[in-house]
Design a protein around this motif. Structure first.
Motif, PDB file in Angstrom:
ATOM      1  N   GLY A 172       0.790  -1.223   0.000  1.00  0.00           N
ATOM      2  CA  GLY A 172       0.000   0.000   0.000  1.00  0.00           C
ATOM      3  C   GLY A 172       0.822   1.272   0.000  1.00  0.00           C
ATOM      4  O   GLY A 172       0.276   2.374  -0.028  1.00  0.00           O
ATOM      5  N   GLN A 173       2.141   1.135  -0.002  1.00  0.00           N
ATOM      6  CA  GLN A 173       3.019   2.305   0.048  1.00  0.00           C
ATOM      7  C   GLN A 173       3.293   2.845  -1.354  1.00  0.00           C
ATOM      8  O   GLN A 173       3.393   2.081  -2.316  1.00  0.00           O
ATOM      9  N   THR A 174       3.419   4.163  -1.474  1.00  0.00           N
ATOM     10  CA  THR A 174       3.872   4.794  -2.714  1.00  0.00           C
ATOM     11  C   THR A 174       5.285   5.300  -2.487  1.00  0.00           C
ATOM     12  O   THR A 174       5.527   6.099  -1.579  1.00  0.00           O
TER      13      THR A 174
ATOM     14  N   ASP B 189      -4.902   8.728  -7.734  1.00  0.00           N
ATOM     15  CA  ASP B 189      -6.102   7.969  -7.374  1.00  0.00           C
ATOM     16  C   ASP B 189      -5.743   6.528  -7.005  1.00  0.00           C
ATOM     17  O   ASP B 189      -6.280   5.965  -6.044  1.00  0.00           O
ATOM     18  N   LEU B 190      -4.820   5.929  -7.754  1.00  0.00           N
ATOM     19  CA  LEU B 190      -4.373   4.564  -7.437  1.00  0.00           C
ATOM     20  C   LEU B 190      -3.733   4.511  -6.053  1.00  0.00           C
ATOM     21  O   LEU B 190      -3.948   3.560  -5.293  1.00  0.00           O
ATOM     22  N   ALA B 191      -2.943   5.532  -5.723  1.00  0.00           N
ATOM     23  CA  ALA B 191      -2.314   5.588  -4.400  1.00  0.00           C
ATOM     24  C   ALA B 191      -3.382   5.643  -3.305  1.00  0.00           C
ATOM     25  O   ALA B 191      -3.276   4.950  -2.291  1.00  0.00           O
ATOM     26  N   ARG B 192      -4.422   6.450  -3.538  1.00  0.00           N
ATOM     27  CA  ARG B 192      -5.506   6.551  -2.549  1.00  0.00           C
ATOM     28  C   ARG B 192      -6.226   5.214  -2.373  1.00  0.00           C
ATOM     29  O   ARG B 192      -6.718   4.899  -1.302  1.00  0.00           O
ATOM     30  N   ARG B 193      -6.274   4.426  -3.449  1.00  0.00           N
ATOM     31  CA  ARG B 193      -6.954   3.128  -3.409  1.00  0.00           C
ATOM     32  C   ARG B 193      -6.082   2.043  -2.774  1.00  0.00           C
ATOM     33  O   ARG B 193      -6.510   0.899  -2.639  1.00  0.00           O
ATOM     34  N   GLY B 194      -4.831   2.393  -2.432  1.00  0.00           N
ATOM     35  CA  GLY B 194      -3.977   1.441  -1.721  1.00  0.00           C
ATOM     36  C   GLY B 194      -3.096   0.581  -2.596  1.00  0.00           C
ATOM     37  O   GLY B 194      -2.527  -0.410  -2.125  1.00  0.00           O
TER      38      GLY B 194
ATOM     39  N   ARG C 171       6.096  14.965  -3.541  1.00  0.00           N
ATOM     40  CA  ARG C 171       5.808  15.553  -2.226  1.00  0.00           C
ATOM     41  C   ARG C 171       4.369  15.280  -1.794  1.00  0.00           C
ATOM     42  O   ARG C 171       4.086  15.046  -0.624  1.00  0.00           O
ATOM     43  N   ARG C 172       3.471  15.317  -2.760  1.00  0.00           N
ATOM     44  CA  ARG C 172       2.034  15.210  -2.452  1.00  0.00           C
ATOM     45  C   ARG C 172       1.595  13.774  -2.205  1.00  0.00           C
ATOM     46  O   ARG C 172       0.729  13.515  -1.366  1.00  0.00           O
ATOM     47  N   VAL C 173       2.160  12.830  -2.936  1.00  0.00           N
ATOM     48  CA  VAL C 173       1.608  11.473  -2.982  1.00  0.00           C
ATOM     49  C   VAL C 173       2.505  10.415  -2.334  1.00  0.00           C
ATOM     50  O   VAL C 173       2.009   9.471  -1.728  1.00  0.00           O
ATOM     51  N   ALA C 174       3.824  10.572  -2.450  1.00  0.00           N
ATOM     52  CA  ALA C 174       4.726   9.514  -1.980  1.00  0.00           C
ATOM     53  C   ALA C 174       4.768   9.437  -0.451  1.00  0.00           C
ATOM     54  O   ALA C 174       4.776  10.455   0.235  1.00  0.00           O
TER      55      ALA C 174
END
Length: 248
Positions: free
Chosen positions: A34-36, A189-194, A208-211
């Protein structure tokens, strides 16, 4: 940091050489489910080579890589097939078949590799095209799509195989800013979905925003690694400080 048992990708002491040139020099880090993870660094630091090693597209000369508990590089077709199931990879170039429709580009592997019926494959294609916002492009051909739309189809094609880990190699570097935002929105969106994701990127705003974790590579080594906010707030080395300044 994640528990060791959560590691979906485990990279330990990886060495990669092209002849006398050592491109990866003792790379080690884990990626939790689930990590980015954003891998950043200047051109030539070994980022894309590392991604190709994780995907089993390059042979390593030292160390180990394990994905979902399976060692990458284990001989035999069964091990390669398992890796193909576990890992999806999206490249800078879209690699779509120009003579096939969007739907068939996605269903081809589902019918040939996963042996799904045409009906099952078409339903899966519709599902993943919905995820990337392209449900109206099923019957289109790649040449009828923008670069951003083609890249989103490439992402959908990988997602259709239901991988455990998605690898993204500079997927927006050939796109203009508007199309870049379109593709990054899908990845966010994929990151939010896990979805577990490892992305090589020059898009520092996205990183910065997603990782959750940033890996700064320099001269084939992991020069700095840590939680995104912490790493950008207080770079520990002059090389990363300079890199962050140059990317602003």
């Amino acid at each position: 940091m994640p528990e060791e048992t959560d590691a979906v990708v485990r990279i330990a002491g990886v060495i990669k050489e092209f002849g006398p040139l050592r491109v990866l020099d003792g790379i080690s880090f884990d990626v939790a489910r689930g990590q980015t993870v954003a891998i950043v660094g200047r051109s030539g630091s070994g980022k894309s080579t590392l991604l190709r090693c994780i995907a089993g597209l390059e042979t390593i000369q030292g160390g180990t890589i394990a994905v979902c508990g399976h060692a990458v590089g284990t001989p035999g077709s069964a091990a390669r097939a398992q890796l193909r199931r576990d890992v999806g990879m999206v490249f800078q170039s879209y690699n779509l078949f120009p003579h096939l429709t969007v739907e068939r580009n996605i269903t081809l592997a589902l019918t040939l590799v996963k042996k799904q019926s045409k009906e099952e494959a078409r339903k899966r294609a519709a599902d993943v095209l919905g995820l990337v916002g392209l449900t109206d492009k099923t019957a289109s051909y790649p040449e009828q799509l923008s670069g951003g739309q083609q890249q989103r189809v490439a992402i959908a094609r990988s997602l259709a195989l239901q991988p455990q880990v998605m690898l993204f190699d500079e997927v927006t570097s050939a796109l203009d800013p508007e199309l870049t935002a379109e593709v990054l929105g899908v990845m966010e969106d994929l990151a939010r979905r896990g979805m577990t994701m490892i992305t090589v990127t020059h898009e520092m705003g996205f990183a910065r925003r997603v990782a959750d974790l940033v890996v700064f590579m320099h001269k084939g080594k992991v020069w700095e690694i840590g939680p995104t906010e912490e790493l950008f707030a207080a770079p520990r080395t002059p090389e990363f400080r300079q890199f962050v300044r140059s990317e602003l």
